[in-house]
Design a protein around this motif. Structure first.
Motif, PDB file in Angstrom:
ATOM      1  N   ASP A 183       7.163  10.395  19.287  1.00 26.57           N
ATOM      2  CA  ASP A 183       7.235   9.312  18.140  1.00 26.57           C
ATOM      3  C   ASP A 183       7.856  11.098  16.659  1.00 26.57           C
ATOM      4  OD1 ASP A 183       7.634   7.043  19.257  1.00 26.57           O
ATOM      5  OD2 ASP A 183       6.069   6.573  17.924  1.00 26.57           O
ATOM      6  N   TYR A 184       7.310  11.998  16.535  1.00 29.41           N
ATOM      7  CA  TYR A 184       7.502  13.003  15.894  1.00 29.41           C
ATOM      8  C   TYR A 184       7.572  14.357  16.183  1.00 29.41           C
ATOM      9  CZ  TYR A 184       3.817   9.229  13.758  1.00 29.41           C
ATOM     10  OH  TYR A 184       3.471   8.120  13.557  1.00 29.41           O
ATOM     11  N   ALA A 185       8.235  14.241  17.695  1.00 30.73           N
ATOM     12  CA  ALA A 185       8.446  15.323  17.418  1.00 30.73           C
ATOM     13  C   ALA A 185       9.955  16.265  17.069  1.00 30.73           C
ATOM     14  CB  ALA A 185       8.999  14.793  19.577  1.00 30.73           C
ATOM     15  N   TYR A 186      10.879  15.250  16.261  1.00 29.34           N
ATOM     16  CA  TYR A 186      11.858  15.782  15.628  1.00 29.34           C
ATOM     17  C   TYR A 186      11.549  15.792  13.969  1.00 29.34           C
ATOM     18  CZ  TYR A 186      14.515  15.675  19.998  1.00 29.34           C
ATOM     19  OH  TYR A 186      13.940  16.215  21.494  1.00 29.34           O
ATOM     20  N   ALA A 187      10.118  15.024  13.760  1.00 25.17           N
ATOM     21  CA  ALA A 187       9.644  14.510  12.341  1.00 25.17           C
ATOM     22  C   ALA A 187       8.727  15.880  11.494  1.00 25.17           C
ATOM     23  CB  ALA A 187       8.866  13.536  12.548  1.00 25.17           C
ATOM     24  N   THR A 188       9.890  16.639  10.903  1.00 29.48           N
ATOM     25  CA  THR A 188       9.312  18.211  10.340  1.00 29.48           C
ATOM     26  C   THR A 188      10.284  17.640   9.053  1.00 29.48           C
ATOM     27  OG1 THR A 188       8.585  18.955  12.088  1.00 29.48           O
ATOM     28  CG2 THR A 188       8.776  20.214  10.535  1.00 29.48           C
ATOM     29  N   PRO A 189       9.729  18.217   7.720  1.00 27.34           N
ATOM     30  CA  PRO A 189       8.122  17.819   7.781  1.00 27.34           C
ATOM     31  C   PRO A 189       7.555  16.392   8.001  1.00 27.34           C
ATOM     32  CG  PRO A 189       9.624  17.508   5.317  1.00 27.34           C
ATOM     33  CD  PRO A 189      10.452  18.023   6.552  1.00 27.34           C
ATOM     34  N   GLU A 190       6.588  16.181   8.396  1.00 29.53           N
ATOM     35  CA  GLU A 190       6.064  15.447   8.746  1.00 29.53           C
ATOM     36  C   GLU A 190       6.411  14.045   7.412  1.00 29.53           C
ATOM     37  OE1 GLU A 190       2.536  13.572   7.445  1.00 29.53           O
ATOM     38  OE2 GLU A 190       1.810  15.263   6.106  1.00 29.53           O
ATOM     39  N   LEU A 191       6.164  12.785   7.711  1.00 30.71           N
ATOM     40  CA  LEU A 191       6.355  11.295   6.277  1.00 30.71           C
ATOM     41  C   LEU A 191       5.615  10.691   7.175  1.00 30.71           C
ATOM     42  CD1 LEU A 191      10.327  11.796   6.276  1.00 30.71           C
ATOM     43  CD2 LEU A 191       8.239  12.793   4.577  1.00 30.71           C
ATOM     44  N   LEU A 192       4.104  11.198   7.561  1.00 36.37           N
ATOM     45  CA  LEU A 192       3.439  10.246   8.296  1.00 36.37           C
ATOM     46  C   LEU A 192       2.758   9.090   6.739  1.00 36.37           C
ATOM     47  CD1 LEU A 192       3.222  11.011  10.884  1.00 36.37           C
ATOM     48  CD2 LEU A 192       0.603  10.739  11.566  1.00 36.37           C
ATOM     49  N   GLY A 193       2.665   9.627   5.371  1.00 31.93           N
ATOM     50  CA  GLY A 193       2.254   8.935   4.785  1.00 31.93           C
ATOM     51  C   GLY A 193       0.708   8.526   3.883  1.00 31.93           C
TER      52      GLY A 193
END
Lengths: 194, 472
Positions: A87-97
């Protein structure tokens, strides 16, 4: 015992080497390996507008109160299916929180697809949810006497709207809402390995 | 010239040199303490405003005063503007005294102080403009801001290692193991984390877990423990109970701490075994925590009367108590069964204040109250110190208890499937209690600032000339 850890070179050198190895094994290496995670099937990069919206989400620190991680726990299923690495392959910067002062947004595009709702809510959250503690973001809007052609007019509920004038969503608000609507978990077909 | 005369004149010169360079040490200690105090006031004023945005979300609605931007200014300001600078000031002074010489490389130390402040000023401005690395806690500063902090750490390392290398004492005292360690580890940590090009998506999450935990554990914890190992025996006028326990704590901290970062991201798609490893070593952290706490308590044992009469020691005692409580709490929180309830609630914020405030900040204050008057020859006001102590102690205790209860209720609301807004409504009274505790803490900081003024810039009260000037 002169020598040993009473030698300043060893006092600096031994902990340096030990920690450098641990930083490599526990920080850099997992970071590098997990950075190679391929996207899950159906996970696509953001459009230019969605990416601008994400930049606003990052700049305003939305992630301090809204996570983007659905845990494999019963109480999290209300937010969507458990998140997977792809799910996070394109999620930079990461926003998991790290904190949920507000709900998780991993799948908010599916759970709240209405841009009318998002525009009103960002303008003044308490006009829709009376006990909400979310900040209002009036600086994403312009208040004008009359709407012009092409303006995105926000139907702010009475009592919260400036009297006799109209609230217009700026480009920034439109981008942010486009990003929020893009947050849709792709369905996973077949067995989910974890 | 006789041999005797020569020796005497050399001795005088050395004494003069020692006096002037010792005042150089005092000047540095003074400057670091004043600088850190200014950042304490700024960052915690921001913290109080943030806390009141929970009960009053429409308070101060402006992009530059919004929650999402100010939160990072509060955390980075307290970490890098206040605590890092305060403990570096203490650490340099401790290194010089325990090495039996004046600080070596004072120009590096002054340059370090400049760099800490450039980083904190640029960091505060950029964060307020919305320029950041995302919500990656404690590394929100963009790389061209963080680089000044890295420079400050390296410059501090040069001064401290140089001082130890030139020491007059035969042995390197245990406090210096911890202090030198802190600077070495933080240099490596900062370089590993500030280089972002290899970190994408979930990989960045893994580095973030490593970074945020090590920033607390390998930087502040090592600095604070090093400061205690010098200041506590000094103020009690007796040796540390066990040197061996100090050494055990050093090695176990070094090996266990770097492994446990992933416990900040339990139940995420980070590999399950990696999370489990972090949990196992989180339990292992009880070894250094018990070793350190036991060592300190046994050192104090039998000298409680001295603690009661001291202005500085009560701060160190509270700091040790919160070190024990906060660290043990961290171990318990890492267990999956409890993490499933407490994670993502306000409970975590209570925990971070128990450790960064109850432990780290109280140790910094205790060491400043204990050592700065020795350096400058000027004492704090006893009433202001007492009020500072009680307001800060009661304030942080209210803060931690309120968020522990409120956070637990939030987690239970979620677990029993209540609508999300129910958890917001049920935490509200505890958030209000947190604001009350936080306000007490801020008032305590004003009293501390007044005392810092008395210990540094104020005229010496015992100086009859000064009194004469006032009356004239």
């Amino acid at each position: 015992m002169k020598g040993g850890m009473n030698n300043v070179v060893l006092l600096v050198g031994i902990p340096f080497v030990i920690y450098a190895i641990l930083a490599l094994l526990m920080g850099a290496l997992p970071g590098w390996v997990l950075s190679q995670t391929p996207p899950a099937p159906g996970v696509v990069p953001l459009t230019a507008q969605q990416a601008r919206g994400r930049a606003t989400y990052v700049a305003e620190g939305c992630a301090y109160c809204h996570t983007q991680q659905v845990r494999p726990l019963k109480q999290d299923l209300v937010f969507g299916r458990p998140s997977v690495a792809g799910d996070y392959a394109y999620a930079t910067p990461e926003l998991l929180g790290s904190e949920r002062n507000g709900p998780d947004l991993s799948n908010i595009g599916s759970r709240q697809p209405s841009d009318v709702w998002q525009y009103i809510h960002l303008y003044e959250p308490r006009s829709l949810v009376s006990s909400s503690i979310m900040p209002a973001y009036p600086w994403f809007y312009r208040v004008k006497e009359h709407a012009d052609r092409g303006d995105v007019v926000v139907a702010v509920p009475p009592g919260y709207a400036p009297s006799g004038r109209v609230v217009i969503a700026t480009q920034e608000a439109q981008d942010l809402v486009a990003y929020l609507k893009s947050l849709k978990q792709v369905p996973l077909k077949g067995a989910v390995k974890r | 010239m006789t041999r005797e005369e020569g020796t005497t004149s050399t001795r005088v010169t050395n004494a003069q040199r020692a006096a002037s360079s010792a005042s150089g040490d005092a000047d540095l200690f003074t400057a670091f303490t004043i600088s850190s105090t200014i950042w304490l006031l700024i960052a915690t004023a921001v913290g109080v405003l943030l806390s009141f945005k929970f009960p009053y979300p429409d308070l101060a609605t402006s992009p530059y005063l919004s929650f999402g931007r100010l939160r990072a200014i509060h955390t980075n300001g307290t970490f890098y503007g206040f605590a890092s600078v305060a403990l570096t000031g203490v650490g340099m002074y401790v290194t010089a005294r325990s090495s039996g010489i004046s600080l070596w490389g004072k120009s590096y130390a002054w340059a370090a102080l400049c760099c800490y402040n450039i980083a904190a000023i640029l960091g505060t401005i950029t964060l307020d403009l919305g320029i950041n690395n995302g919500d990656q806690e404690y590394r929100e500063w963009v790389w061209w801001v963080a680089i000044f902090f890295v420079a400050a750490v390296i410059l501090s390392t040069i001064t401290i290692v140089g001082t130890i290398a030139k020491r007059a004492e035969r042995y390197i005292y245990i406090s210096n193991w911890y202090i030198v360690g802190a600077y070495i580890f933080t240099t490596i940590l900062a370089v590993t984390s500030a280089i972002l090009f290899y970190q994408h998506g979930l990989g960045q999450v893994a580095v973030q877990g490593f970074y945020m935990h090590n920033a607390v554990g390998m930087w502040f914890t090592f600095l604070a423990l090093g400061a205690i190992y010098y200041t506590l025996p000094k103020l009690l006028n007796r040796p540390i109970y066990s040197y061996a326990l100090g050494v055990l704590g050093f090695w176990t901290n070094l090996v266990f701490y770097p492994i446990i970062g992933a416990h900040h991201f339990e139940f995420t798609p980070i590999p399950w075994w990696f999370q489990t490893l972090a949990i196992v070593f989180s339990v292992g952290m009880l070894v250094p925590v018990f070793a350190g706490t036991g060592n300190f308590v046994l050192t104090i044992s039998g000298r409680w009367e001295r603690v009661r009469r001291s202005m500085a020691l009560p701060f160190i005692v509270v700091g040790i108590a919160y070190y024990f409580l906060g660290s043990s709490q961290g171990t318990i929180e890492a267990l999956r069964s409890l993490q499933s309830i407490w994670h993502l609630t306000s409970y975590t914020v209570g925990h971070s204040h128990a450790t960064m405030y109850g432990f780290i900040t109280f140790i910094a204050w205790g060491c400043i109250y204990g050592l700065l008057p020795k350096a400058t020859g000027k004492e704090p006001n006893p009433l202001a110190t007492g009020l500072h102590f009680w307001l800060a102690t009661i304030g942080v205790t209210i803060y931690v208890i309120a968020l522990s209860i409120g956070g637990t209720i939030q987690g239970l609301n979620w677990a029993q499937g209540d609508p999300f807004i129910t958890s917001v409504e049920s935490a509200a009274p505890y958030w209000m209690a947190r604001s009350i505790g936080g306000t007490m803490m801020f008032v305590a900081h004003l009293l501390f600032a007044y005392n810092v003024y008395l210990m540094t810039l104020a005229r010496r009260a015992s100086n009859p000339d000064a009194i004469g000037v006032v009356h004239a």
